[in-house]
Write a protein that holds these residues in place. Sequence first.
Motif, PDB file in Angstrom:
ATOM      1  N   LEU A   1       6.437 -11.038 -16.702  1.00  0.00           N
ATOM      2  CA  LEU A   1       5.754 -11.983 -17.582  1.00  0.00           C
ATOM      3  C   LEU A   1       4.429 -12.450 -16.989  1.00  0.00           C
ATOM      4  N   LEU A   2       4.252 -12.243 -15.696  1.00  0.00           N
ATOM      5  CA  LEU A   2       2.964 -12.564 -15.078  1.00  0.00           C
ATOM      6  C   LEU A   2       1.832 -11.839 -15.795  1.00  0.00           C
ATOM      7  N   PHE A   3       2.072 -10.609 -16.256  1.00  0.00           N
ATOM      8  CA  PHE A   3       1.028  -9.830 -16.919  1.00  0.00           C
ATOM      9  C   PHE A   3       0.723 -10.365 -18.307  1.00  0.00           C
ATOM     10  N   SER A   4       1.640 -11.126 -18.881  1.00  0.00           N
ATOM     11  CA  SER A   4       1.356 -11.767 -20.154  1.00  0.00           C
ATOM     12  C   SER A   4       0.258 -12.794 -19.988  1.00  0.00           C
ATOM     13  N   LEU A   5       0.257 -13.486 -18.860  1.00  0.00           N
ATOM     14  CA  LEU A   5      -0.781 -14.486 -18.604  1.00  0.00           C
ATOM     15  C   LEU A   5      -2.141 -13.825 -18.446  1.00  0.00           C
ATOM     16  N   PHE A   6      -2.167 -12.679 -17.802  1.00  0.00           N
ATOM     17  CA  PHE A   6      -3.448 -12.008 -17.591  1.00  0.00           C
ATOM     18  C   PHE A   6      -3.978 -11.385 -18.880  1.00  0.00           C
ATOM     19  N   GLY A   7      -3.159 -11.433 -19.951  1.00  0.00           N
ATOM     20  CA  GLY A   7      -3.662 -10.961 -21.234  1.00  0.00           C
ATOM     21  C   GLY A   7      -4.708 -11.880 -21.833  1.00  0.00           C
ATOM     22  N   ASP A   8      -4.839 -13.095 -21.307  1.00  0.00           N
ATOM     23  CA  ASP A   8      -5.849 -14.045 -21.779  1.00  0.00           C
ATOM     24  C   ASP A   8      -6.967 -14.096 -20.748  1.00  0.00           C
ATOM     25  N   PRO A   9      -8.128 -13.528 -21.033  1.00  0.00           N
ATOM     26  CA  PRO A   9      -9.190 -13.438 -20.016  1.00  0.00           C
ATOM     27  C   PRO A   9      -9.766 -14.789 -19.621  1.00  0.00           C
ATOM     28  N   GLU A  10      -9.599 -15.817 -20.449  1.00  0.00           N
ATOM     29  CA  GLU A  10     -10.177 -17.110 -20.147  1.00  0.00           C
ATOM     30  C   GLU A  10      -9.197 -18.042 -19.441  1.00  0.00           C
ATOM     31  N   LEU A  11      -7.975 -17.592 -19.228  1.00  0.00           N
ATOM     32  CA  LEU A  11      -6.975 -18.439 -18.591  1.00  0.00           C
ATOM     33  C   LEU A  11      -6.982 -18.199 -17.081  1.00  0.00           C
ATOM     34  N   LYS A  12      -7.118 -19.281 -16.339  1.00  0.00           N
ATOM     35  CA  LYS A  12      -7.094 -19.188 -14.888  1.00  0.00           C
ATOM     36  C   LYS A  12      -5.650 -19.165 -14.410  1.00  0.00           C
ATOM     37  N   VAL A  13      -5.327 -18.195 -13.576  1.00  0.00           N
ATOM     38  CA  VAL A  13      -3.968 -18.058 -13.057  1.00  0.00           C
ATOM     39  C   VAL A  13      -4.023 -18.048 -11.534  1.00  0.00           C
ATOM     40  N   THR A  14      -3.255 -18.935 -10.918  1.00  0.00           N
ATOM     41  CA  THR A  14      -3.118 -18.977  -9.463  1.00  0.00           C
ATOM     42  C   THR A  14      -1.765 -18.387  -9.101  1.00  0.00           C
ATOM     43  N   VAL A  15      -1.755 -17.407  -8.197  1.00  0.00           N
ATOM     44  CA  VAL A  15      -0.538 -16.677  -7.854  1.00  0.00           C
ATOM     45  C   VAL A  15      -0.204 -16.916  -6.383  1.00  0.00           C
ATOM     46  N   THR A  16       1.066 -17.162  -6.106  1.00  0.00           N
ATOM     47  CA  THR A  16       1.494 -17.347  -4.717  1.00  0.00           C
ATOM     48  C   THR A  16       1.409 -16.025  -3.961  1.00  0.00           C
ATOM     49  N   PRO A  17       1.322 -16.061  -2.642  1.00  0.00           N
ATOM     50  CA  PRO A  17       1.219 -14.811  -1.852  1.00  0.00           C
ATOM     51  C   PRO A  17       2.386 -13.861  -2.112  1.00  0.00           C
ATOM     52  N   GLU A  18       3.602 -14.391  -2.269  1.00  0.00           N
ATOM     53  CA  GLU A  18       4.757 -13.523  -2.498  1.00  0.00           C
ATOM     54  C   GLU A  18       4.635 -12.777  -3.821  1.00  0.00           C
ATOM     55  N   LEU A  19       4.217 -13.478  -4.858  1.00  0.00           N
ATOM     56  CA  LEU A  19       4.081 -12.834  -6.157  1.00  0.00           C
ATOM     57  C   LEU A  19       2.889 -11.883  -6.175  1.00  0.00           C
ATOM     58  N   GLU A  20       1.843 -12.229  -5.470  1.00  0.00           N
ATOM     59  CA  GLU A  20       0.681 -11.345  -5.387  1.00  0.00           C
ATOM     60  C   GLU A  20       1.046 -10.042  -4.685  1.00  0.00           C
ATOM     61  N   ALA A  21       1.891 -10.123  -3.656  1.00  0.00           N
ATOM     62  CA  ALA A  21       2.328  -8.911  -2.960  1.00  0.00           C
ATOM     63  C   ALA A  21       3.137  -8.015  -3.892  1.00  0.00           C
ATOM     64  N   TRP A  22       3.988  -8.629  -4.727  1.00  0.00           N
ATOM     65  CA  TRP A  22       4.761  -7.853  -5.708  1.00  0.00           C
ATOM     66  C   TRP A  22       3.831  -7.161  -6.689  1.00  0.00           C
ATOM     67  N   ARG A  23       2.842  -7.880  -7.165  1.00  0.00           N
ATOM     68  CA  ARG A  23       1.917  -7.295  -8.130  1.00  0.00           C
ATOM     69  C   ARG A  23       1.097  -6.172  -7.497  1.00  0.00           C
ATOM     70  N   THR A  24       0.713  -6.337  -6.256  1.00  0.00           N
ATOM     71  CA  THR A  24      -0.093  -5.327  -5.575  1.00  0.00           C
ATOM     72  C   THR A  24       0.685  -4.034  -5.384  1.00  0.00           C
ATOM     73  N   THR A  25       1.925  -4.149  -4.944  1.00  0.00           N
ATOM     74  CA  THR A  25       2.724  -2.937  -4.736  1.00  0.00           C
ATOM     75  C   THR A  25       3.026  -2.243  -6.060  1.00  0.00           C
ATOM     76  N   LEU A  26       3.191  -3.017  -7.136  1.00  0.00           N
ATOM     77  CA  LEU A  26       3.398  -2.404  -8.449  1.00  0.00           C
ATOM     78  C   LEU A  26       2.165  -1.615  -8.857  1.00  0.00           C
ATOM     79  N   ALA A  27       0.986  -2.190  -8.611  1.00  0.00           N
ATOM     80  CA  ALA A  27      -0.257  -1.532  -9.012  1.00  0.00           C
ATOM     81  C   ALA A  27      -0.563  -0.315  -8.149  1.00  0.00           C
ATOM     82  N   GLN A  28      -0.062  -0.275  -6.941  1.00  0.00           N
ATOM     83  CA  GLN A  28      -0.351   0.853  -6.046  1.00  0.00           C
ATOM     84  C   GLN A  28       0.264   2.152  -6.532  1.00  0.00           C
ATOM     85  N   GLY A  29       1.279   2.073  -7.361  1.00  0.00           N
ATOM     86  CA  GLY A  29       1.871   3.285  -7.907  1.00  0.00           C
ATOM     87  C   GLY A  29       3.023   3.800  -7.084  1.00  0.00           C
ATOM     88  N   PRO A  30       3.663   4.868  -7.569  1.00  0.00           N
ATOM     89  CA  PRO A  30       4.916   5.332  -6.965  1.00  0.00           C
ATOM     90  C   PRO A  30       4.716   6.191  -5.733  1.00  0.00           C
TER      91      PRO A  30
END
Length: 839
Positions: free
Chosen positions: A341-370
């Motif tokens: 659901l974090l990606f639902s927030l990024f669907g709004d370009p004008e909404l500022k989202v602050t992400v904790t380091p743990e969640l940012e690490a999860w998002r980064t590894t997801l984006a890195q691919g398999p």
Amino acid sequence: MQIHGPKRVYTQDSLEFWFGKLVNPWDSHFPDDHLRRGRLLYREGGIREIELSGRDAVIHVKIEGKEEYTVVEWGDRGLVVRSSSSDRILADSIAVAGLHEIEELVADEISVVPSDQTDESLPAATRTNGSIHAKDPGPPRTMVLVLRVTRHGLVCEPFWEDLGGKREPALAPTTVNGNGNRNGNGNGSGPSQAERGRVISLTAQARKAHFHFDVERQAFVLSDLSDIPHFVGQVLPVWKKGFKVEQDASVDRLKGGIRRVEVEARAGRRADAGLDLEWIFRVGEQLLSRKQIRTLTRLTGGAMIVPEIGIVSVEPERLDRVREWNASLRKLDFETPPPYLLFSLFGDPELKVTVTPELEAWRTTLAQGPGPVAGLPDFLRPYQKRGVEWLAHLCDHDCHGLLADEMGLGKTVQLISLIASRPVAETRHLVVCPASVVPVWQEEIRRFFPALEVRVLSAQNDFAVDPRPGIWIASYAQLRNHRPILDQVTFGYAILDEGQFIKNPDAKVTHACFEIQARHRVVLTGTPLENRQLDLWSLFRFLLPGLLGTRRQFESIMGRDRDSTVRRLRDQLAPFMMRRTKAQVARELPPKVESTLVCPLTDLQTREYARVCSEGLSRLGDDIDKALQEKSFGFLSLLTRLRQICCDPGLVPWLDVDPTESGKLNLLVEKLDEALGNGHKVVIFSQFVMLLNRVREVLERTFPDLVRFELTGSTVDRQKPVQDFQESEEAAVILVSLKAAGTGITLHAADYVFLLDPWWNPAVEEQAVDRVHRLGQTRTVFVYRMVTAGTIEERIQALKGEKQQLFNQIVGSAGGASAVREHFKTLNGLIELDRSEGA
């Protein structure tokens, strides 16, 4: 006196009369819509003249060139309105506008005077009139205005304060009666004329500043937030010269006008790995409390008073975003909000989202691919391995994916490989697909992973009574019929093949799919999604509920700005979608890809096939050698009838049925929908011209705008349809009989070939396919042989792969009898219907 405005005609006595009446609210006498029209008439300066007397007022207007007047009489019966107009709304509107003008007149003529002034120092209109009042009793009292800020607006409470500091409400019913006279002040004395004048003056001034009288509070309330800054900054300083005013610091904060609230989201991971989201509402460096946020999100206007800050407002779009988010979570009732659901927030370009380091690490590894997945079968092509690895990568991150590879790139085998290489122990898996595709899944699993247990959902066989691990295959219709038991099992993998079947979010089958519970969800479709946005929402409602918000929000955003929203959605959904086209992976593919499409039989086909088999065995016997040598005509006739029934029961002369009774034609339509939707050109071959005629009927009905051509033995100018097909710039279909496709034509503008009734002689098929796959062809050619499950077609197709030369013998001389006998010991073994194949 005012210089501009309506003409005013009044006497001191008449002013005195109205002076006493206007202390009490009169708004409740009129309906709300009459009040609105009257106030508009007042603001626009529509009143031409007012005449005041001791009991009534005459108000003159000129509307659309016509003179009208209204008489407002305040007598024993209360307020009475009479008018020259028979229109009640107009009459009341003139009265309302006139009463506002009288209030303004009172405010102009009666000044706000210091509390220590004597009666003799007041304007003439406020001096004692012996016929109305006695001499003013008692010591003078001071009017004190107490201003308070509430979430409803600015409240002004007037009090009388005596020399000892004792206070009583100045507007309480016990203080002022309907005539404007004091009933008592606690010491038996009546109100002074000066006090009465100050109450009336305050009332007029308050109305002029757009305050309204609140009977329950016995106070004036300024609730229109847009009026408050002007009052505090410009009008209140004037009031302070004539009244004693008490206020706190929160009042001064209102003069700065409306301050914008910035909305942002703070996202982190909970202890259970779910998403933890907090909405932050900020004005400068000051944060709104949770209670204030709840209040603000409930307001329709998105503006409110926060005493510690002032007047604050949130853009309606921001409030809608928060409301939709909260509504979506409530509707979906997540036990643990999923991290995607974090990606639902990024669907709004004008909404500022602050992400904790743990969640940012999860998002980064997801984006890195398999990375590589162990145990993948060797028969997978490199791009297919990447597809399996990508799906496994999503599973490892608690996400779900849409595999949108173009038709012919092996989506089915990728999913079976995922299940086999990344098992979910001791659980059941579910594959949902069109009924015509059920045999395809059965065949693919049996071919590549025979050890996997497979069961087909039916009225007599379902997963509620059979808890054994394995793969359940269900048609969309069967899943809809089994909807009541879907909440009884949680699947390991849930796969929707031909995902466009749930494109209608209102359909019952779509709602049944939404109720599937699974640890991992995958949708397969070869149809592009960019041009059908609601289909996209429906697919992702199954895959990643909540990612695209509610349906209402999605449709609203699409309606406002479709193009930019589609571009933003592509970025937002990129981690969860994989699409490869033939052109992208062509270097990994052979120039020609041949596949067998296993087609189901309809109920009618099954009955008719079984009946013809039974009759044929009765006539020819079960000795295949004897039938070939002594009754060859009857033998070949039987095979032809069976093959016609396999293709379309409407081909046999004794049946008159709709083409939908053909499982093969139903599957053809599904495959054409995908191929044509991707802009491809298609060649459809058959040896039965009657079957091509039936296909034409289906195409006219299903694809009315499709560019279509035909080439059969009866075509006079063979080159005309071929040339037109080759030069067409649109997706197109050409229907070609095998007889007409022998020589002399080139169809390499096409890259999809469907063989509706594969002929036993491979050379005939190859000759037809070579019309497309020949010199000048620049794309990979996909060839599909459509074979009916459990019938003579499937047996001959399997045999053809082993000993191709046998087919020349079968259709040639009697010398082929021994070869037929070698593989089919009996005629029944050649033609019998294997019902388990089409289960």
